[in-house]
Design a protein around this motif. Sequence first.
Motif, PDB file in Angstrom:
ATOM      1  N   VAL A 180       0.697  -1.067  -0.010  1.00  0.00           N
ATOM      2  CA  VAL A 180       0.073   0.011  -0.186  1.00  0.00           C
ATOM      3  C   VAL A 180       0.880   1.295   0.091  1.00  0.00           C
ATOM      4  N   THR A 181       1.798   1.189   0.712  1.00  0.00           N
ATOM      5  CA  THR A 181       2.835   2.437   0.807  1.00  0.00           C
ATOM      6  C   THR A 181       3.306   2.504  -0.474  1.00  0.00           C
ATOM      7  N   ALA A 182       3.869   1.541  -1.106  1.00  0.00           N
ATOM      8  CA  ALA A 182       4.540   1.728  -2.526  1.00  0.00           C
ATOM      9  C   ALA A 182       3.412   2.282  -3.328  1.00  0.00           C
ATOM     10  N   LEU A 183       2.319   1.695  -3.374  1.00  0.00           N
ATOM     11  CA  LEU A 183       1.195   2.194  -4.435  1.00  0.00           C
ATOM     12  C   LEU A 183       1.063   3.518  -4.106  1.00  0.00           C
ATOM     13  N   ILE A 218      -5.819   8.577  -3.424  1.00  0.00           N
ATOM     14  CA  ILE A 218      -4.564   7.898  -3.100  1.00  0.00           C
ATOM     15  C   ILE A 218      -4.707   7.570  -1.833  1.00  0.00           C
ATOM     16  N   GLN A 219      -5.411   8.320  -0.871  1.00  0.00           N
ATOM     17  CA  GLN A 219      -5.382   7.710   0.417  1.00  0.00           C
ATOM     18  C   GLN A 219      -6.353   6.750   0.635  1.00  0.00           C
ATOM     19  N   ASN A 220      -7.447   6.619  -0.176  1.00  0.00           N
ATOM     20  CA  ASN A 220      -8.298   5.570  -0.024  1.00  0.00           C
ATOM     21  C   ASN A 220      -7.820   4.247  -0.790  1.00  0.00           C
ATOM     22  N   MET A 221      -6.674   4.232  -1.204  1.00  0.00           N
ATOM     23  CA  MET A 221      -6.362   2.746  -1.970  1.00  0.00           C
ATOM     24  C   MET A 221      -6.173   2.013  -0.945  1.00  0.00           C
TER      25      MET A 221
END
Length: 228
Positions: A33-36, A113-116
């Motif tokens: 998730v961090t990478a995305l 982005i935050q909701n990924m």
Amino acid sequence: MRLFRTLLLLVTFTVTGMASAADLSAITNKEAVTALRTTLTKGAEAAVGSLGKTDGFLGNPAARIQLPEFLAQSKGMLKMVGMGGQLDQVEVSMNRAAEAAVPQAKAILQKTIQNMTVEDAKQVLGGGETAVTDFFRSKTQSDLYQQLLPIVKGKTAQVGLAQQYNALAEKGSRFGLVKAEDANLEGYVTNKALDALFLMVAEEEKAIRANPVAAGSAVLKKVFGSLK
């Protein structure tokens, strides 16, 4: 001999698949998730920063919005009847409208982005060189269009040619001379602005995938490094 070759191919495929799975399994959900999010954040910031300023579109050959095809094809003839200056003005105004509109995309991009989620990350990180961008676009395209369209309308209205363009294009579309997506100046500019925006995001993604070390993030180095 044919049977042996078939078995060899099956074994090779299985081993390759196991290696790929092992690479992905080494990445935690948090890292994925961090990478995305990091990839998308870098891409969005680079795109908005590059395009959302004076000459961000007009001075960038990869992003510059050209006249719709039906006008471009008629440009020589229109110049002969003294309309060359008006066409140039239309092209400049289209690009200035896009430059003004793009910064307004930032809030929607950041929220998305935050909701990924973990599922999102696992789905796209192992894809092609622009898989993250393509997924990002599918999630934001509609909202971004609605956000940017009023700004584009306001900017093109200042030039005073939008109504004339739309009237001319509408007549042309009835006879198949104008593509449906080119029949409205504001819609045409908004779509082209989004094309350029995601083109810039994609370029950033490709750069990160190609050289995650240069991105300056340990997570990106681990995630994209393991996918090579």
